[in-house]
Design a protein around this motif. Sequence first.
Motif, PDB file in Angstrom:
ATOM      1  N   SER A  51       0.845  -1.178   0.000  1.00 12.75           N
ATOM      2  CA  SER A  51       0.000   0.000   0.000  1.00 12.75           C
ATOM      3  C   SER A  51       0.885   1.235   0.000  1.00 12.75           C
ATOM      4  N   ILE A  52       0.377   2.319  -0.566  1.00 15.16           N
ATOM      5  CA  ILE A  52       1.184   3.527  -0.680  1.00 15.16           C
ATOM      6  C   ILE A  52       0.317   4.746  -0.443  1.00 15.16           C
ATOM      7  N   ASP A  63       4.305  -9.104   5.292  1.00 12.72           N
ATOM      8  CA  ASP A  63       5.551  -9.799   5.613  1.00 12.72           C
ATOM      9  C   ASP A  63       5.968 -10.759   4.493  1.00 12.72           C
ATOM     10  N   SER A  64       4.990 -11.330   3.823  1.00 12.65           N
ATOM     11  CA  SER A  64       5.275 -12.322   2.785  1.00 12.65           C
ATOM     12  C   SER A  64       6.006 -11.744   1.578  1.00 12.65           C
ATOM     13  N   VAL A  65       5.934 -10.421   1.390  1.00 12.01           N
ATOM     14  CA  VAL A  65       6.565  -9.808   0.219  1.00 12.01           C
ATOM     15  C   VAL A  65       7.619  -8.771   0.589  1.00 12.01           C
ATOM     16  N   LYS A  66       7.724  -8.472   1.855  1.00 17.10           N
ATOM     17  CA  LYS A  66       8.645  -7.430   2.304  1.00 17.10           C
ATOM     18  C   LYS A  66      10.078  -7.781   1.898  1.00 17.10           C
ATOM     19  N   GLY A  67      10.754  -6.795   1.330  1.00 14.19           N
ATOM     20  CA  GLY A  67      12.118  -7.009   0.869  1.00 14.19           C
ATOM     21  C   GLY A  67      12.214  -7.524  -0.553  1.00 14.19           C
ATOM     22  N   SER A  86      12.550 -11.723  -7.127  1.00 14.03           N
ATOM     23  CA  SER A  86      12.713 -13.016  -6.443  1.00 14.03           C
ATOM     24  C   SER A  86      11.370 -13.718  -6.268  1.00 14.03           C
ATOM     25  N   LEU A  87      10.645 -13.810  -7.336  1.00 16.94           N
ATOM     26  CA  LEU A  87       9.305 -14.389  -7.262  1.00 16.94           C
ATOM     27  C   LEU A  87       9.356 -15.858  -6.883  1.00 16.94           C
TER      28      LEU A  87
END
Length: 126
Positions: A51-52, A63-67, A86-87
């Motif tokens: 979200s932005i 958390d699952s996509v962070k980084g 890094s999918l």
Amino acid sequence: QVQLVESGGGLVQAGDSLRLSCAASGRTLFSNYAMGWFRQAPGKERELIASINWAGTSASYADSVKGRFTCSRDNAKKLMYLQMNSLKPEDTAVYYCAARFRGGYGYPDLNKYDYWGQGTQVTVSP
């Protein structure tokens, strides 16, 4: 009224990258909206992953996509992006963008969003 159209999905291999775009149209100022990226995998609920805020100065991530994922926006072009690196196979889902009028960002509740795109499929093979 705002129309949202996602693009950029596709079939990739694990470890690859994709960039999704969300194009907004309509007689409204794009900067009036906080934006979100959701995804829905088969048999699972739709979940907020990024979200932005209206200015593009702050973003939040699941958390699952962070980084690995980065959300950005260009208000002048009425575009929002999701850079996905890094999918993983577990990233396979339909990805949706959503707009929230004059509200904060980072809300996971679907009913907090006023407009939705039709979704774009992302499939990550092992």
